[in-house]
Design an enzyme around this catalytic site. Structure first.
Site, PDB file in Angstrom:
ATOM      1  N   ASP A 230       0.842  -1.192   0.000  1.00  0.00           N
ATOM      2  CA  ASP A 230       0.000   0.000   0.000  1.00  0.00           C
ATOM      3  C   ASP A 230       0.882   1.248   0.000  1.00  0.00           C
ATOM      4  O   ASP A 230       0.582   2.239   0.649  1.00  0.00           O
ATOM      5  CB  ASP A 230      -0.921   0.001   1.221  1.00  0.00           C
ATOM      6  CG  ASP A 230      -2.036   1.042   1.106  1.00  0.00           C
ATOM      7  OD1 ASP A 230      -2.437   1.366  -0.024  1.00  0.00           O
ATOM      8  OD2 ASP A 230      -2.500   1.532   2.155  1.00  0.00           O
ATOM      9  N   ASP A 247       3.718   2.128   8.137  1.00  0.00           N
ATOM     10  CA  ASP A 247       2.412   1.518   7.834  1.00  0.00           C
ATOM     11  C   ASP A 247       2.565   0.243   7.028  1.00  0.00           C
ATOM     12  O   ASP A 247       2.256   0.187   5.833  1.00  0.00           O
ATOM     13  CB  ASP A 247       1.504   2.503   7.100  1.00  0.00           C
ATOM     14  CG  ASP A 247       1.107   3.686   7.960  1.00  0.00           C
ATOM     15  OD1 ASP A 247       1.203   3.563   9.196  1.00  0.00           O
ATOM     16  OD2 ASP A 247       0.704   4.722   7.408  1.00  0.00           O
TER      17      ASP A 247
END
Length: 301
Positions: A230, A247
């Site tokens: 992502d 993340d």
């Protein structure tokens, strides 16, 4: 795909079988029910948590007398909120700022495209597998535990790789406590977090250097058989001139996941588009040659 960089004796992101949850749950309950400290919001959870990779940096506060002070929220998100916490030993100058990522409870969590990311990750216990597939309340809790454990293990592995081989930077993962992940805080002493790449306005020389770092990090991931999954300018920090990936709960094993190629290609295209929009020459920002190179690095020709 090379593997020698995995910290010995520690779980990796694909070791999905739950640990002895009853034992760990009892330890966490004991910590939660302990008397609150005279100062601070809670006692340090270090003793009951799973610790980051060795060697543990000297700045990590491991003393049993340490307390945690909540200082506010750094970031809110669909999957988790990131809080700023100061962990320190009262009466001393021993303290450190930490970024604490807390995944939302099972009733409010909304992991986008989680089915795709979870392909290639399996648990050995059929009850957990059925619950995950049916998205029952228990199944969502299992998935949440997988996300937290996957991010902790991925950060541990990538931090070790970056320390020993270079080419990639991630925050040091201090500890995993349930679905709470404590990380090295990247910012200044006043609690201002390092800016995201999306906020950067580099001059041409800086832009070229940041692109070189991005390619290097993507190459290291590919050689490990991984994709961020992502990646975007919003989950890359620029700290002291270095690109730092953050993340990582959805990190993808590009070999085991049938969509691995697509995740790798998407990461490259999104990042290359940002650099192109900031003026990187078209011959460098063209994502297709880089995608071909990374697939070869991952043995996915």
């Amino acid at each position: 795909m090379f593997d020698s960089s995995r910290p010995r004796g520690r779980r990796t992101f694909d070791d999905d079988e739950p640990r002895d949850l009853k034992f760990r749950g009892a330890r966490r309950k004991a910590v939660a029910e302990a008397d609150t400290p005279d100062t601070g919001d809670r006692w340090s959870t270090w003793e009951a948590a799973e610790h980051g990779p060795d060697p543990i940096p000297e700045w990590v506060v491991t003393e049993h007398a340490a307390v945690d002070d909540e200082l506010g929220i750094l970031k809110t998100g669909k999957e988790a909120d990131v809080h700023l916490v100061r962990r320190g030993v009262p009466g001393t100058d021993r303290s450190v700022l930490l970024a604490v990522k807390r995944y939302r409870d099972a009733d409010h969590r909304l992991f986008h495209r989680d089915a795709g990311y979870l392909e290639g990750r399996r648990v050995r216990r059929s009850r957990e597998m059925r619950a995950m597939e049916n998205r029952t309340s228990f199944g969502r809790q299992v998935i949440a535990g997988q996300w937290a454990a996957a991010e902790f293990a991925a950060l541990s592995r990538l931090w070790h790789i970056g320390r020993t081989m270079g080419g990639i930077h991630v925050p040091y993962p201090v500890q995993l406590y349930g679905t709470e992940l404590m990380l090295e805080f990247l910012g200044d002493d006043d609690g201002r977090a390092a800016p995201r790449l999306a906020q950067a306005r580099p001059d041409p020389d800086q832009l070229l250097d940041l692109w070189r770092q991005a390619v290097e990090a993507l190459t290291v991931l590919a050689r490990c058989g991984l994709a961020h999954g992502d990646l975007s300018p919003y989950n890359i920090l620029v700290h002291d001139g270095r690109l730092v990936l953050i993340d990582l709960p959805q990190i993808v094993d590009v070999i085991a996941n049938p969509q691995g190629r697509d995740f790798l290609a998407r990461d490259v295209r999104v990042v290359a588009a940002w650099f192109a929009s900031r003026g990187l020459p078209a011959e460098l920002a063209d994502p297709e040659p880089l995608i071909t190179t990374l697939l070869a690095e991952a043995n996915l020709r």
